[in-house]
Write a protein that holds these residues in place. Sequence first.
Motif, mmCIF file in Angstrom:
data_model
loop_
_atom_site.group_PDB
_atom_site.id
_atom_site.type_symbol
_atom_site.label_atom_id
_atom_site.label_comp_id
_atom_site.label_asym_id
_atom_site.label_seq_id
_atom_site.Cartn_x
_atom_site.Cartn_y
_atom_site.Cartn_z
ATOM 1 N N PRO A 1 49.636 48.990 44.609
ATOM 2 C CA PRO A 1 48.597 49.943 45.016
ATOM 3 C C PRO A 1 48.095 50.814 43.870
ATOM 4 C CG PRO A 1 50.627 50.235 46.320
ATOM 5 C CD PRO A 1 50.887 49.143 45.365
ATOM 6 N N GLU A 2 49.003 51.258 42.997
ATOM 7 C CA GLU A 2 48.609 52.153 41.893
ATOM 8 C C GLU A 2 47.585 51.485 40.980
ATOM 9 O OE1 GLU A 2 51.663 51.368 42.848
ATOM 10 O OE2 GLU A 2 53.055 53.040 42.684
ATOM 11 N N TYR A 3 47.784 50.213 40.696
ATOM 12 C CA TYR A 3 46.854 49.500 39.810
ATOM 13 C C TYR A 3 45.505 49.291 40.501
ATOM 14 C CZ TYR A 3 50.650 48.205 36.566
ATOM 15 O OH TYR A 3 51.677 48.209 35.660
ATOM 16 N N ARG A 4 45.554 49.045 41.789
ATOM 17 C CA ARG A 4 44.303 48.818 42.526
ATOM 18 C C ARG A 4 43.489 50.105 42.574
ATOM 19 N NH1 ARG A 4 46.936 46.453 47.752
ATOM 20 N NH2 ARG A 4 44.804 46.316 48.521
ATOM 21 N N ASP A 5 44.166 51.234 42.785
ATOM 22 C CA ASP A 5 43.469 52.526 42.756
ATOM 23 C C ASP A 5 42.896 52.801 41.359
ATOM 24 O OD1 ASP A 5 43.828 53.155 45.409
ATOM 25 O OD2 ASP A 5 45.545 54.491 45.089
ATOM 26 N N LEU A 6 43.664 52.516 40.348
ATOM 27 C CA LEU A 6 43.225 52.768 38.963
ATOM 28 C C LEU A 6 41.937 51.996 38.640
ATOM 29 C CD1 LEU A 6 43.823 53.849 36.030
ATOM 30 C CD2 LEU A 6 45.084 51.713 35.661
ATOM 31 N N LEU A 7 41.922 50.714 38.989
ATOM 32 C CA LEU A 7 40.752 49.891 38.647
ATOM 33 C C LEU A 7 39.512 50.373 39.391
ATOM 34 C CD1 LEU A 7 42.281 46.297 38.391
ATOM 35 C CD2 LEU A 7 41.918 48.020 36.611
ATOM 36 N N HIS A 8 39.702 50.840 40.608
ATOM 37 C CA HIS A 8 38.559 51.387 41.347
ATOM 38 C C HIS A 8 38.092 52.711 40.723
ATOM 39 C CE1 HIS A 8 35.822 52.327 44.525
ATOM 40 N NE2 HIS A 8 36.471 53.453 44.788
ATOM 41 N N GLU A 9 39.032 53.559 40.364
ATOM 42 C CA GLU A 9 38.675 54.842 39.748
ATOM 43 C C GLU A 9 37.862 54.643 38.477
ATOM 44 O OE1 GLU A 9 42.343 56.999 39.127
ATOM 45 O OE2 GLU A 9 42.508 57.481 41.259
ATOM 46 N N LEU A 10 38.189 53.599 37.734
ATOM 47 C CA LEU A 10 37.489 53.357 36.469
ATOM 48 C C LEU A 10 36.170 52.621 36.679
ATOM 49 C CD1 LEU A 10 40.543 52.452 34.207
ATOM 50 C CD2 LEU A 10 39.124 54.494 34.090
ATOM 51 N N GLY A 11 35.876 52.249 37.921
ATOM 52 C CA GLY A 11 34.562 51.687 38.239
ATOM 53 C C GLY A 11 34.447 50.177 38.126
ATOM 54 N N PHE A 12 35.556 49.460 38.008
ATOM 55 C CA PHE A 12 35.470 47.987 37.933
ATOM 56 C C PHE A 12 34.984 47.454 39.275
ATOM 57 C CE2 PHE A 12 38.335 49.013 34.469
ATOM 58 C CZ PHE A 12 37.765 48.252 33.444
ATOM 59 N N SER A 13 34.095 46.466 39.211
ATOM 60 C CA SER A 13 33.458 46.009 40.448
ATOM 61 C C SER A 13 33.893 44.609 40.869
ATOM 62 C CB SER A 13 31.936 46.062 40.307
ATOM 63 O OG SER A 13 31.547 45.355 39.158
ATOM 64 N N ASN A 14 34.555 43.865 39.996
ATOM 65 C CA ASN A 14 35.049 42.537 40.365
ATOM 66 C C ASN A 14 36.559 42.480 40.180
ATOM 67 O OD1 ASN A 14 32.670 40.895 41.094
ATOM 68 N ND2 ASN A 14 32.011 41.486 39.029
ATOM 69 N N ILE A 15 37.267 42.978 41.200
ATOM 70 C CA ILE A 15 38.723 43.122 41.118
ATOM 71 C C ILE A 15 39.384 42.019 41.949
ATOM 72 C CG2 ILE A 15 40.678 44.664 41.581
ATOM 73 C CD1 ILE A 15 38.611 47.020 41.488
ATOM 74 N N TYR A 16 40.250 41.224 41.305
ATOM 75 C CA TYR A 16 40.939 40.119 41.972
ATOM 76 C C TYR A 16 42.419 40.451 42.127
ATOM 77 C CZ TYR A 16 36.839 37.187 41.348
ATOM 78 O OH TYR A 16 35.575 36.674 41.414
ATOM 79 N N ILE A 17 42.932 40.296 43.366
ATOM 80 C CA ILE A 17 44.352 40.538 43.636
ATOM 81 C C ILE A 17 45.001 39.194 43.959
ATOM 82 C CG2 ILE A 17 46.021 41.875 44.990
ATOM 83 C CD1 ILE A 17 43.852 43.595 43.617
ATOM 84 N N PHE A 18 46.030 38.840 43.211
ATOM 85 C CA PHE A 18 46.735 37.564 43.410
ATOM 86 C C PHE A 18 48.092 37.822 44.049
ATOM 87 C CE2 PHE A 18 44.038 34.689 41.005
ATOM 88 C CZ PHE A 18 43.317 35.560 40.212
ATOM 89 N N ASP A 19 48.262 37.371 45.276
ATOM 90 C CA ASP A 19 49.542 37.567 45.949
ATOM 91 C C ASP A 19 49.768 36.424 46.936
ATOM 92 O OD1 ASP A 19 51.779 38.672 47.533
ATOM 93 O OD2 ASP A 19 51.273 40.553 46.554
ATOM 94 N N LYS A 20 51.020 35.973 47.041
ATOM 95 C CA LYS A 20 51.294 34.872 47.972
ATOM 96 C C LYS A 20 51.520 35.379 49.396
ATOM 97 C CE LYS A 20 56.209 34.725 46.853
ATOM 98 N NZ LYS A 20 57.279 33.989 46.205
ATOM 99 N N ASN A 21 51.602 36.708 49.527
ATOM 100 C CA ASN A 21 51.972 37.278 50.819
ATOM 101 C C ASN A 21 50.843 38.181 51.345
ATOM 102 O OD1 ASN A 21 53.141 38.712 52.908
ATOM 103 N ND2 ASN A 21 55.140 38.850 51.892
ATOM 104 N N THR A 22 50.047 37.649 52.269
ATOM 105 C CA THR A 22 48.888 38.392 52.786
ATOM 106 C C THR A 22 49.318 39.656 53.525
ATOM 107 O OG1 THR A 22 47.767 36.291 53.087
ATOM 108 C CG2 THR A 22 46.777 38.177 54.171
ATOM 109 N N LYS A 23 50.419 39.543 54.260
ATOM 110 C CA LYS A 23 50.914 40.705 55.012
ATOM 111 C C LYS A 23 51.263 41.849 54.070
ATOM 112 C CE LYS A 23 53.037 39.968 59.467
ATOM 113 N NZ LYS A 23 54.129 39.140 59.976
ATOM 114 N N PHE A 24 51.908 41.491 52.959
ATOM 115 C CA PHE A 24 52.304 42.507 51.991
ATOM 116 C C PHE A 24 51.063 43.162 51.382
ATOM 117 C CE2 PHE A 24 54.128 43.962 47.888
ATOM 118 C CZ PHE A 24 55.163 44.718 48.385
ATOM 119 N N TYR A 25 50.065 42.336 51.090
ATOM 120 C CA TYR A 25 48.797 42.873 50.563
ATOM 121 C C TYR A 25 48.197 43.890 51.540
ATOM 122 C CZ TYR A 25 43.799 42.976 49.517
ATOM 123 O OH TYR A 25 42.521 43.391 49.261
#
Length: 261
Positions: free
Chosen positions: A42-66
């Motif tokens: 979560p911390e990294y996802r918040d950081l990338l949004h705060e900095l204004g990145f618009s194409n953010i990809y999250i790679f995870d094998k567990n959708t529930k965890f995401y």
Amino acid sequence: MMHNWNFVLPPSRPSIIEIQRIREHIHDFPKDVPVGILGSTPEYRDLLHELGFSNIYIFDKNTKFYQQMSTIRAYTNGEYFVEGDWLNTFLECKNMFQFLLSDLTIGNIEYCQRELFYSHIYNSLLPHGLFFDKVLTHPIRNFTIKNLNDKYKLLPVNLETINHFSCEYLFCSQLLELKNIVDTSLFYDELEQEFKNDLKLNKLSLLAEKFITPRNCTWYYGESWVNVEKTYCKMFNSRLIYSDIKSSPYYKRLTHFINKK
Ligand SMILES: C[S@@+](CC[C@H](N)C(=O)[O-])C[C@H]1O[C@@H](n2cnc3c(N)ncnc32)[C@H](O)[C@@H]1O
């Protein structure tokens, strides 16, 4: 899996210093070029949004965890969620990312898959792309259970102590030498025997199991860094290396790498 992530503290999650370090490196990167995160951190996802990145990809094998991690974020910005094993999903992303972020992912990859894994990461980066990777390295001897017992007997029972207990007993102690992996069920069984005459240590172990690191988990930690390093990010051109702070339970055992393609 990680049922109580809210109770898990750095260094098992990104620390303020690590987040600040990443922020300084990426703040003036172009905002529309794709960027990615290994796992749902979560911390990294918040950081990338705060900095204004618009194409953010999250790679995870567990959708529930995401989804679960999304609920403990500050923001609800759009992201591309890529479900599947990193060993497969990154194959579809050649020369795509200006950087990738990773917090303690190495322990999820079997020792024999490491070389392949890092070659996928390398190939998915653009030329000169960066791979920020926090790694538990084990460059020095594991803690003895006796030394840890002497230390923890004197500590107060609180959230910080049970976090440190998990880091030191489960991820940095001689227990690693049993199988060269972290096997949490086996480790808690061993500790239960060890602590049967000590109420405080037993309580700390039960709390660590309940709130921080549950049973039935396996991570590939235990090999010493001299061996692990042989397959670590070999294809990359250069790397910056940052050590963990002195007050961290992973002091001298954790490195924040910035690998450059
Ligand atoms: C990034 S790691 C370590 C936890 C990290 N410190 C954090 O703050 O999120 C945990 C995440 O990686 C995911 N994961 C583990 N192994 C994986 C694999 N081989 N492929 C894809 N996702 C994986 C898990 O589902 C979990 O969401």
